[in-house]
Design a protein around this motif. Structure first.
Motif, PDB file in Angstrom:
ATOM      1  N   CYS A  87       0.888  -1.229   0.097  1.00 35.02           N
ATOM      2  CA  CYS A  87      -0.099  -0.211  -0.018  1.00 35.02           C
ATOM      3  C   CYS A  87       0.984   1.312   0.031  1.00 35.02           C
ATOM      4  N   ARG A  88       0.410   2.316  -0.872  1.00 35.88           N
ATOM      5  CA  ARG A  88       1.342   3.493  -0.740  1.00 35.88           C
ATOM      6  C   ARG A  88       0.335   4.581  -0.911  1.00 35.88           C
ATOM      7  N   TRP A  89       0.954   5.773  -0.423  1.00 37.16           N
ATOM      8  CA  TRP A  89      -0.045   6.983  -0.091  1.00 37.16           C
ATOM      9  C   TRP A  89       1.125   8.159  -0.862  1.00 37.16           C
ATOM     10  N   LEU A  90       0.267   8.999  -1.636  1.00 38.28           N
ATOM     11  CA  LEU A  90       0.909  10.141  -2.193  1.00 38.28           C
ATOM     12  C   LEU A  90       0.086  11.376  -2.217  1.00 38.28           C
ATOM     13  N   ARG A  91       0.999  12.559  -2.095  1.00 40.50           N
ATOM     14  CA  ARG A  91       0.105  13.642  -2.012  1.00 40.50           C
ATOM     15  C   ARG A  91       0.587  14.202  -3.478  1.00 40.50           C
ATOM     16  N   GLY A  92      -0.170  14.729  -4.106  1.00 39.19           N
ATOM     17  CA  GLY A  92      -0.003  15.060  -5.618  1.00 39.19           C
ATOM     18  C   GLY A  92       0.846  13.885  -6.292  1.00 39.19           C
ATOM     19  N   MET A  93       1.927  14.298  -6.898  1.00 34.18           N
ATOM     20  CA  MET A  93       2.841  13.159  -7.248  1.00 34.18           C
ATOM     21  C   MET A  93       3.878  12.646  -6.485  1.00 34.18           C
ATOM     22  N   GLU A  94       3.919  13.143  -5.414  1.00 33.48           N
ATOM     23  CA  GLU A  94       4.893  13.205  -4.424  1.00 33.48           C
ATOM     24  C   GLU A  94       4.706  11.761  -3.377  1.00 33.48           C
TER      25      GLU A  94
END
Length: 325
Positions: A87-94
């Motif tokens: 599982c991965r979380w991003l804010r925008g493309m970061e």
């Protein structure tokens, strides 16, 4: 033909320049340039190695999508509790962080601030939220290398406004000229600006530009003169600025039928000179008339004492005749 191979590990440069690190472990130490990092992130997100079956899911954001700075946020994917691969979380493309199921360690990305915590169920918690946390959050859950779930949610964090200052505090401008007022705020970068003149809202038709929180008035007339304030507002506060005065000079002197503006705010500098000169001329005429009248009365008294038959001036003669009658 079997399923495609799993995607490569998702490691992005942190703000300190390192590629990433594992919680509890040392930095990986690889240093990469900005274009290499961008290329790596793009290749991971669009690589053909990504799972081919996708599912759109919703994200429960609590307490709401709009919160005040300093609160704690929770983002919970609304997905069935099936086992997942990572599982991965991003804010925008970061990247914020990635968690591989069954592993106690997390891979941290450049958007990680130290205030984010991911639970084993892929829920993300952000403590002491700041305005920098605003943005679009994306969760990507890889189930088995052949299917994944993805969801997005928008978050806006705003702080309370502390002050608004109007500059300049006083503007003197010629009629048909231009004037610009700027509203400078502090405490928050999330707000809207409205303008007030003499206690009344400034019509939008008069605001030619409100970009960069500036009020720009062009080809102004006398009715633009007055006291202006700006009001900054966001969902959690609003503040009003100090008043700013606009004084308009130039134009023609008001006629006798006009209602004069005794404040002088809309007169040109020569108008005051005209007023003084006109007043002085009127006083001079009155003084001359009084002197002439005094002279004639004196001559009349002298002639009466001498029983004179005539007066040297027509005015005295008329006055003397009137006194005899």
């Amino acid at each position: 033909m079997g399923p495609p191979p799993p995607p490569p590990p998702l490691l992005l440069p942190r703000r300190d320049g390192a590629l990433g690190r594992l919680l509890g472990g040392p930095p990986l130490g690889w240093q990469g340039s900005g274009w290499q990092a961008a290329l790596l992130a793009t290749s991971i997100l669009v690589s053909s190695n990504l799972p081919i079956h996708s599912q759109e899911i919703s994200i429960l954001l609590e307490p709401s999508n709009l919160i005040e700075e300093g609160e704690t946020i929770s983002l919970t994917p609304q997905v069935s509790p099936d086992p997942f691969r990572d599982c991965r979380w991003l804010r925008g493309m970061e990247l914020i962080m990635t968690h591989e199921a069954g592993q106690p360690l997390f891979v941290l990305g450049e958007a990680y601030s130290g205030r984010e915590v991911m639970e084993q169920d892929c829920s993300l918690y952000i403590s002491n939220a700041t305005e920098d946390d605003s943005g679009t959050y994306t969760v990507i859950i890889d189930r088995d290398g052949a299917s994944y779930a993805r969801g997005d949610v928008d978050l806006l964090v705003a702080a309370k406004l502390s002050q608004a200052v109007l500059q300049p505090a006083k503007s003197i401008v010629e009629e048909n000229g231009n004037v610009t007022l700027q509203c400078i705020t502090s405490g928050s970068s999330v707000f809207t600006i409205s303008w007030v003149k003499d206690g009344q809202p400034v019509p939008e038709t008069e605001v030619l530009s409100n970009q960069s929180h500036k009020l720009m008035l062009r080809n102004i007339t006398r009715d633009v003169a007055g006291s202006y304030t700006c009001v900054a507002t966001n969902p959690f506060s609003n503040v009003a600025s100090n008043p700013g005065q606009i004084i308009v000079t130039g134009g023609t002197f008001p006629s006798a039928l006009d209602s004069p503006d005794w404040s002088g705010a809309s007169w040109k500098s020569g108008d005051i000179v005209k007023i003084v000169a006109g007043t002085f001329s009127a006083l001079l005429v009155i003084c001359i008339g009084l002197m002439l009248l005094f002279f004639c009365l004196r001559e009349m008294q002298t002639l009466e004492k001498r029983d004179a038959a005539s007066c040297p001036c027509a005015i005295c003669t008329a006055i003397g005749s009137a006194s005899v009658l």
